[in-house]
Design an enzyme around this catalytic site. Structure first.
Site, PDB file in Angstrom:
ATOM      1  CE  LYS A   1     -16.183 -15.829 -20.979  1.00 23.80           C
ATOM      2  NZ  LYS A   1     -17.206 -15.344 -20.031  1.00 23.80           N
TER       3      LYS A   1
ATOM      4  CG  LEU B   1     -13.890  -5.673 -23.032  1.00 25.63           C
ATOM      5  CD1 LEU B   1     -14.713  -5.385 -21.789  1.00 25.63           C
ATOM      6  CD2 LEU B   1     -12.616  -4.857 -23.029  1.00 25.63           C
ATOM      7  CB  ALA B   2     -10.742 -11.542 -25.427  1.00 27.45           C
TER       8      ALA B   2
ATOM      9  CB  SER C   1     -18.642 -58.093 -53.712  1.00 26.19           C
ATOM     10  OG  SER C   1     -19.757 -57.508 -54.336  1.00 26.19           O
TER      11      SER C   1
ATOM     12  NE  ARG D   1     -19.201 -16.681 -14.631  1.00 25.54           N
ATOM     13  CZ  ARG D   1     -19.859 -15.554 -14.953  1.00 25.54           C
ATOM     14  NH1 ARG D   1     -21.161 -15.481 -14.759  1.00 25.54           N
ATOM     15  NH2 ARG D   1     -19.217 -14.517 -15.460  1.00 25.54           N
TER      16      ARG D   1
ATOM     17  CE  LYS E   1      -6.889 -40.246 -46.919  1.00 19.98           C
ATOM     18  NZ  LYS E   1      -5.537 -40.684 -46.530  1.00 19.98           N
TER      19      LYS E   1
ATOM     20  CG  ASN F   1     -20.680 -50.972 -59.858  1.00 16.94           C
ATOM     21  OD1 ASN F   1     -21.700 -50.315 -59.700  1.00 16.94           O
ATOM     22  ND2 ASN F   1     -20.396 -52.053 -59.152  1.00 16.94           N
TER      23      ASN F   1
ATOM     24  CD  GLU G   1     -21.875  -5.010 -12.884  1.00 22.15           C
ATOM     25  OE1 GLU G   1     -21.839  -6.218 -13.133  1.00 22.15           O
ATOM     26  OE2 GLU G   1     -22.251  -4.167 -13.711  1.00 22.15           O
TER      27      GLU G   1
HETATM   28  C1  UD1 Z   1     -20.535  -7.455 -17.386  1.00 15.72           C
HETATM   29  C2  UD1 Z   1     -21.124  -6.109 -16.871  1.00 15.72           C
HETATM   30  C3  UD1 Z   1     -22.585  -6.295 -16.503  1.00 15.72           C
HETATM   31  C4  UD1 Z   1     -23.336  -6.842 -17.719  1.00 15.72           C
HETATM   32  C5  UD1 Z   1     -22.681  -8.138 -18.260  1.00 15.72           C
HETATM   33  C6  UD1 Z   1     -23.308  -8.522 -19.577  1.00 15.72           C
HETATM   34  C7  UD1 Z   1     -19.252  -4.982 -15.754  1.00 15.72           C
HETATM   35  C8  UD1 Z   1     -18.657  -4.569 -14.472  1.00 15.72           C
HETATM   36  N1  UD1 Z   1     -20.382  -5.674 -15.704  1.00 15.72           N
HETATM   37  O1  UD1 Z   1     -20.604  -8.381 -16.307  1.00 15.72           O
HETATM   38  O2  UD1 Z   1     -23.154  -5.056 -16.105  1.00 15.72           O
HETATM   39  O3  UD1 Z   1     -24.686  -7.112 -17.353  1.00 15.72           O
HETATM   40  O4  UD1 Z   1     -21.275  -7.893 -18.524  1.00 15.72           O
HETATM   41  O5  UD1 Z   1     -22.781  -9.751 -20.030  1.00 15.72           O
HETATM   42  O6  UD1 Z   1     -18.699  -4.673 -16.791  1.00 15.72           O
HETATM   43  N2  UD1 Z   1     -12.891  -8.992 -19.129  1.00 15.72           N
HETATM   44  C9  UD1 Z   1     -11.630  -8.513 -19.358  1.00 15.72           C
HETATM   45  N3  UD1 Z   1     -10.855  -8.190 -18.298  1.00 15.72           N
HETATM   46  C10 UD1 Z   1     -11.281  -8.323 -17.002  1.00 15.72           C
HETATM   47  C11 UD1 Z   1     -12.586  -8.810 -16.784  1.00 15.72           C
HETATM   48  C12 UD1 Z   1     -13.376  -9.129 -17.860  1.00 15.72           C
HETATM   49  O7  UD1 Z   1     -11.213  -8.386 -20.499  1.00 15.72           O
HETATM   50  O8  UD1 Z   1     -10.501  -8.013 -16.099  1.00 15.72           O
HETATM   51  C13 UD1 Z   1     -13.716  -9.349 -20.285  1.00 15.72           C
HETATM   52  C14 UD1 Z   1     -14.160 -10.804 -20.254  1.00 15.72           C
HETATM   53  O9  UD1 Z   1     -13.219 -11.623 -20.935  1.00 15.72           O
HETATM   54  C15 UD1 Z   1     -15.496 -10.751 -20.988  1.00 15.72           C
HETATM   55  C16 UD1 Z   1     -16.000  -9.332 -20.698  1.00 15.72           C
HETATM   56  O10 UD1 Z   1     -14.893  -8.591 -20.261  1.00 15.72           O
HETATM   57  O11 UD1 Z   1     -15.337 -10.889 -22.388  1.00 15.72           O
HETATM   58  C17 UD1 Z   1     -17.106  -9.305 -19.655  1.00 15.72           C
HETATM   59  O12 UD1 Z   1     -16.596  -9.864 -18.449  1.00 15.72           O
HETATM   60  P1  UD1 Z   1     -17.501 -10.749 -17.489  1.00 15.72           P
HETATM   61  O13 UD1 Z   1     -16.708 -11.138 -16.303  1.00 15.72           O
HETATM   62  O14 UD1 Z   1     -18.173 -11.815 -18.248  1.00 15.72           O
HETATM   63  O15 UD1 Z   1     -18.563  -9.625 -17.022  1.00 15.72           O
HETATM   64  P2  UD1 Z   1     -19.927  -9.877 -16.337  1.00 15.72           P
HETATM   65  O16 UD1 Z   1     -19.723 -10.278 -14.919  1.00 15.72           O
HETATM   66  O17 UD1 Z   1     -20.719 -10.790 -17.184  1.00 15.72           O
HETATM   67 MG    MG Z   2     -17.842 -11.214 -14.223  1.00 21.74          MG
END
Ligand code: UD1
Ligand code: MG
Length: 433
Positions: free
Chosen positions: A24, A10-11, A381, A17, A328, A353, A152
Site C-alpha cells: 500500500k 507505521l507501514a 520538410s 483493500r 528526447k 529551422n 474501534e
Molecule cells: C486506525 C485506528 C482507528 C483510526 C484509523 C484512522 C487502531 C486500532 N485503529 O484504524 O481508531 O480511526 O486508524 O485512519 O489503531 N499497521 C501496522 N501494523 C499492523 C497494522 C497496521 O504497521 O499490524 C499500520 C498500517 O500499515 C497503517 C496504520 O498502521 O499505516 C493504520 O492501520 P490501519 O489498518 O489502516 O488502521 P485502521 O483500521 O484504519
Molecule cells: Mg485496519
C-alpha cells in the site's frame, strides 16, 4: 530541525483493500510513493525516525533508501503481535516524546505535526476529526477537553456508532509512558489485534491526561483503497498548483493539469489545460500549450505545443515547438520546429529551422547515435537525418532528403529521385467520363 522528538511511522499493514500486489505505502501520488511524503515531513522534525515494516518489508525499505539515509527500518513481530499496538512494540526511542504517524497518510504536513508538541502535561496527544459521518474510523468520546475513551468501529455499540468525533490515527506519546504500558496491551477485540488505541484507556485509568487535538481532515486523510488514493492525489495536486499560482504562474483550467512534486516553475510561465509535467522538470518563463507533456527536462524562455512532447534529458532555450513535435535527450538553443517532428539524441543551435516531418533516425536497432546541427540550418520538410551525422552552420537540406553523410558549411544537400509526368495517364487508367 531537531525538536526533541522521536517519530515512528507505521507501514507494516498489508493494505488488502488496495487490491494490489504492490504494498500500500508504495502506491504513488504526484510521482512519489505515499511513504516518501511521511518520511520527508518527519525528517523536518526529527533525527530519530523509525519506520515499521512487515509485508514486503525489503521492497518497501529498498524503495525508501533511494531517497533517505539515517532512517531506522524495523520489522514488526506481526505473527505474535499484529495490529497498530504491536507495531510500536520493542522500539529503542531516543527522545522524551514520540510521534506516531501512519505511512498511508501522504497529506500530512510538518506545520500540522508541530502542533502536537505544544502539549507538555499530557501522556498522549491524539488527533481527532470532527466529521459529518465518522464511519470507518475509531470513535472518540471527549469530556471536559479530555479524551475519555476510544472505540474501534468494529467494537462500537449503537450509541457509539452515532459519535462523529473520529480518531485520525496520529498520536504523540510521552515516551516513558509508551515504554511502560505497551506490555499491558491485549488482543481481546473483534480483530484480535493489539490496538495502539488501547493505550488511551490505560492512561485514563492512571489519571494521566489524554488531550484531543482537532485536525483538518484534508491533511490527515488515510488511504485505504484506490478510490482514496485518487482523492488524496487530487488534494495533493491542488496544493502544488495553488503554490505555483500564488507565486505568479498562470494556469488555464488547473483541474486538468498534472504536476509532479519535484517540478519547478519560475518566472512568467503559462500552463494551458491538460498539461502534464513530470519528474525533475524545470519551466522558466515559458508557455506550455494545451495537452503537452514534459518529463525530466528544462524549458527556458520557450513555447511548446499544443500536443508537444519533451522526453527526459532535454534542454530547450529560446525555442519554439509546435504541434506533434517530440524531443528526447536533446539540446535545442534558439530553434524552431513548428510541426510533426522527432528530434532525439541531438544538439541543435540558434537560428535553425526544422521543417515539418523531419526525423532524426537515431537508432539502428542496437545503439543510439547523435545528430549535431549547427547555426542557421534550414531543414526542408520530410527529411530524414541518419545519425551519427553533423550538419554544419549555414547549410540547407532540401525537402524530402535522406541525409546519411555530414554536410559542410555553405552546402545544400539534396537527395531526391527525379520526378516525371505521364500525359493523359489518368484517362487511360480510369477511363474518360
Ligand atoms: C486506525 C485506528 C482507528 C483510526 C484509523 C484512522 C487502531 C486500532 N485503529 O484504524 O481508531 O480511526 O486508524 O485512519 O489503531 N499497521 C501496522 N501494523 C499492523 C497494522 C497496521 O504497521 O499490524 C499500520 C498500517 O500499515 C497503517 C496504520 O498502521 O499505516 C493504520 O492501520 P490501519 O489498518 O489502516 O488502521 P485502521 O483500521 O484504519
Ligand atoms: Mg485496519
Amino acid at each position: 530541525m531537531n525538536k526533541n522528538i522521536s517519530i515512528i511511522i507505521l507501514a507494516a499493514g498489508k493494505g488488502s483493500r488496495m487490491k494490489s500486489s504492490t504494498p500500500k505505502v508504495l502506491h504513488k501520488i504526484s510521482g512519489f510513493e505515499m511513504l516518501y511524503y511521511s518520511i520527508k515531513e518527519a525528517q523536518e522534525l526529527s533525527d530519530d525516525i523509525h519506520v515499521v515494516l512487515y509485508h514486503q518489508a525489503s521492497r518497501v525499505q529498498e524503495a525508501m533508501e533511494k531517497y533517505f539515509t539515517g532512517v531506522n527500518f524495523t520489522m514488526q513481530d506481526h505473527d505474535n503481535y499484529p495490529g497498530t499496538g504491536g507495531a510500536v512494540m520493542g522500539m529503542n526511542l531516543k527522545y522524551e516524546n514520540t510521534l506516531v504517524l501512519n505511512g498511508d497518510m501522504p497529506l500530512i504536513q510538518k506545520s500540522e505535526l508541530e502542533k502536537f508538541l505544544d502539549y507538555k502535561d499530557s501522556a498522549i496527544v491524539m488527533s481527532v476529526l470532527d466529521l459529518n459521518d465518522a464511519s470507518g474510523y475509531g470513535r472518540v468520546i471527549i469530556q471536559n477537553d479530555n479524551v475519555q475513551k476510544i472505540v474501534e468501529q468494529k467494537d462500537c455499540n449503537d450509541a457509539e456508532l452515532k459519535v462523529n468525533i473520529a480518531n485520525a490515527g496520529i498520536y504523540c506519546f510521552n515516551t516513558k509512558f509508551l515504554n511502560e504500558n505497551l506490555a499491558k496491551l491485549n488482543n481481546n477485540n473483534a480483530q484480535e489485534e493489539y490496538y495502539i488505541t488501547d493505550l488511551i484507556e490505560l492512561a485514563i485509568n492512571q489519571n494521566l491526561k489524554v488531550s484531543p487535538l482537532v485536525v483538518d481532515e484534508d491533511n490527515f486523510k488515510g488511504v485505504n483503497s484506490k478510490f482514496d488514493l485518487a482523492n488524496a492525489e487530487v488534494l495533493h495536486q491542488n496544493r502544488i498548483k495553488k503554490e505555483f499560482m500564488t507565486a505568479g504562474i498562470i494556469m488555464r483550467m488547473p483541474d486538468t493539469i498534472y504536476i509532479e512534486a519535484n517540478v519547478k516553475i519560475e518566472g512568467e510561465s503559462i500552463l494551458e489545460n491538460n498539461v502534464t509535467l513530470l519528474g525533475n522538470t524545470t519551466i522558466i518563463n515559458s508557455h506550455i500549450k494545451t495537452s503537452s507533456v514534459v518529463e525530466d527536462s528544462i524549458l527556458d524562455n520557450s513555447d511548446i505545443g499544443p500536443m508537444a512532447r519533451v522526453r527526459p534529458a532535454s534542454v530547450l532555450k529560446d525555442t519554439h515547438l509546435g504541434n506533434f513535435v517530440e524531443v528526447k535527450k536533446s539540446n535545442l538553443n534558439g530553434v524552431k520546429a513548428g510541426h510533426l517532428a522527432y528530434l532525439g539524441d541531438s544538439t541543435i543551435d540558434t537560428g535553425t529551422n526544422i521543417g515539418a516531418g523531419t526525423i532524426t533516425c537515431n537508432y539502428d536497432g542496437v545503439s543510439k547515435y547523435k545528430t549535431i546541427i549547427g547555426k542557421n540550418v534550414f531543414i526542408g520538410s520530410d527529411s530524414q537525418l541518419i545519425a551519427p551525422i553533423t550538419l554544419e552552420d549555414d547549410t540547407i537540406i532540401a525537402a524530402g532528403s535522406t541525409v546519411s553523410s555530414d554536410v559542410k558549411s555553405g552546402e545544400l544537400f539534396i537527395s531526391r529521385a527525379k520526378g516525371r509526368t505521364i500525359k493523359d495517364f489518368f484517362y487511360k487508367f480510369f477511363g474518360k467520363k
